[in-house]
Design a protein around this motif. Structure first.
Motif, short mmCIF file in Angstrom:
data_model
loop_
_atom_site.label_atom_id
_atom_site.label_comp_id
_atom_site.label_asym_id
_atom_site.label_seq_id
_atom_site.Cartn_x
_atom_site.Cartn_y
_atom_site.Cartn_z
N TYR A 1 0.83 -1.18 0.00
CA TYR A 1 0.00 0.00 0.00
C TYR A 1 0.87 1.23 0.00
O TYR A 1 2.08 1.16 0.16
CB TYR A 1 -0.97 0.00 1.18
N HIS A 2 0.25 2.37 -0.17
CA HIS A 2 1.02 3.61 -0.22
C HIS A 2 0.31 4.68 0.58
O HIS A 2 -0.89 4.61 0.82
CB HIS A 2 1.17 4.07 -1.67
N TYR A 3 1.06 5.67 1.00
CA TYR A 3 0.48 6.78 1.74
C TYR A 3 0.49 8.07 0.94
O TYR A 3 -0.25 8.97 1.19
CB TYR A 3 1.22 7.00 3.06
N ASN A 23 -3.06 -4.51 4.67
CA ASN A 23 -3.11 -5.85 5.24
C ASN A 23 -3.83 -5.78 6.59
O ASN A 23 -3.50 -4.93 7.43
CB ASN A 23 -1.68 -6.37 5.42
N TRP A 24 -4.77 -6.67 6.78
CA TRP A 24 -5.57 -6.71 8.01
C TRP A 24 -4.69 -6.77 9.25
O TRP A 24 -4.89 -6.04 10.21
CB TRP A 24 -6.52 -7.90 7.95
N PHE A 25 -3.72 -7.65 9.22
CA PHE A 25 -2.89 -7.87 10.40
C PHE A 25 -2.00 -6.67 10.71
O PHE A 25 -1.74 -6.37 11.87
CB PHE A 25 -2.05 -9.14 10.24
N ASP A 26 -1.56 -5.96 9.68
CA ASP A 26 -0.71 -4.79 9.88
C ASP A 26 -1.50 -3.61 10.45
O ASP A 26 -0.96 -2.80 11.21
CB ASP A 26 -0.06 -4.36 8.56
N ALA A 27 -2.77 -3.48 10.07
CA ALA A 27 -3.56 -2.32 10.47
C ALA A 27 -4.54 -2.60 11.61
O ALA A 27 -5.20 -1.67 12.09
CB ALA A 27 -4.34 -1.80 9.25
N LEU A 28 -4.62 -3.84 12.06
CA LEU A 28 -5.65 -4.22 13.04
C LEU A 28 -5.64 -3.35 14.29
O LEU A 28 -6.70 -2.90 14.73
CB LEU A 28 -5.50 -5.69 13.43
N HIS A 68 -11.07 -7.97 2.97
CA HIS A 68 -10.52 -6.78 2.32
C HIS A 68 -10.59 -5.61 3.28
O HIS A 68 -11.61 -5.40 3.94
CB HIS A 68 -11.29 -6.44 1.04
N LEU A 69 -9.51 -4.83 3.32
CA LEU A 69 -9.47 -3.62 4.15
C LEU A 69 -9.00 -2.46 3.31
O LEU A 69 -7.89 -2.47 2.77
CB LEU A 69 -8.51 -3.83 5.33
N THR A 70 -9.85 -1.45 3.18
CA THR A 70 -9.46 -0.17 2.61
C THR A 70 -9.40 0.81 3.77
O THR A 70 -10.31 0.84 4.60
CB THR A 70 -10.48 0.33 1.57
N THR A 71 -8.33 1.60 3.83
CA THR A 71 -8.20 2.56 4.91
C THR A 71 -8.18 3.98 4.36
O THR A 71 -7.85 4.22 3.19
CB THR A 71 -6.90 2.34 5.71
N ALA A 72 -8.53 4.91 5.24
CA ALA A 72 -8.39 6.34 4.98
C ALA A 72 -7.42 6.86 6.02
O ALA A 72 -7.57 6.57 7.21
CB ALA A 72 -9.74 7.03 5.10
N ARG A 73 -6.42 7.59 5.56
CA ARG A 73 -5.41 8.12 6.47
C ARG A 73 -5.22 9.61 6.25
O ARG A 73 -5.32 10.11 5.14
CB ARG A 73 -4.08 7.41 6.27
N HIS A 74 -4.92 10.28 7.36
CA HIS A 74 -4.54 11.68 7.33
C HIS A 74 -3.21 11.79 8.05
O HIS A 74 -3.10 11.43 9.23
CB HIS A 74 -5.60 12.55 8.04
#
Length: 167
Positions: A1-3, A23-28, A68-74
């Motif tokens: 993924y990328h930021y 990845n689910w495990f990385d972001a859990l 599947h995990l989509t994230t939103a980051r700031h």
């Protein structure tokens, strides 16, 4: 993924968010940090049914490649997520469906463009995996039907719940 386009987390950026598959495990742990607030905002029967995520089941689904995990980051901070299970429908085994389990955007980031960006990226990423249909719901108490419709989704069913516990 990328930021960000340059690979960093966008320090000093404005209120724009980045959206990515993670990845689910990385972001859990980061997702988990929002679950209590998410639950308090939308869960019904909170006084009788306590938040108790089945981490083992999520892990099994993730290990099977179905989560599947989509994230939103700031600025690197996780502020939103879409969690979905991708698998064939029981009636249509030749087609992959995405069953949206959770979606959340922290209140400070709830703007149309942020929500739309997160949802569009989630759909795009899952479609890239072969998904042909997405199924998601909205709580009547926190109804976001207008957003779904604006993004091209159509209302297809009304769901009911019945509490039959004794607590």
């Amino acid at each position: 993924y990328h930021y960000g386009a340059d690979g960093d987390c966008g320090a000093g950026a404005d209120l724009k968010l980045t959206y990515q598959t993670e990845n689910w495990f990385d972001a859990l742990i980061e997702v988990e940090n929002h679950w209590q607030a998410h639950w308090e905002e939308v869960a019904l029967d909170r006084e009788r049914i306590k938040l108790a995520p089945n981490y083992e089941e999520y892990a099994a689904i993730a290990k099977a490649g179905l989560l599947h995990l989509t994230t939103a980051r700031h600025d690197c901070e996780l502020v939103g997520y879409v969690v979905a299970v991708i698998k064939p429908h029981l009636h249509y085994r030749d087609d992959l469906y995405a069953y949206w389990d959770l979606y959340y955007l922290a209140p400070a980031h709830r703007r149309w463009t942020n929500a739309a960006g997160m949802f569009r990226e989630a759909v795009r990423a899952m479609n890239e995996k072969g998904v042909v249909k997405h199924i998601a719901g909205t709580q009547r108490s926190k109804d976001v039907s207008a957003m779904f419709k604006r993004l091209g989704w159509r209302e297809t069913e009304v769901m009911f719940t019945l509490y039959t516990g004794t607590k």
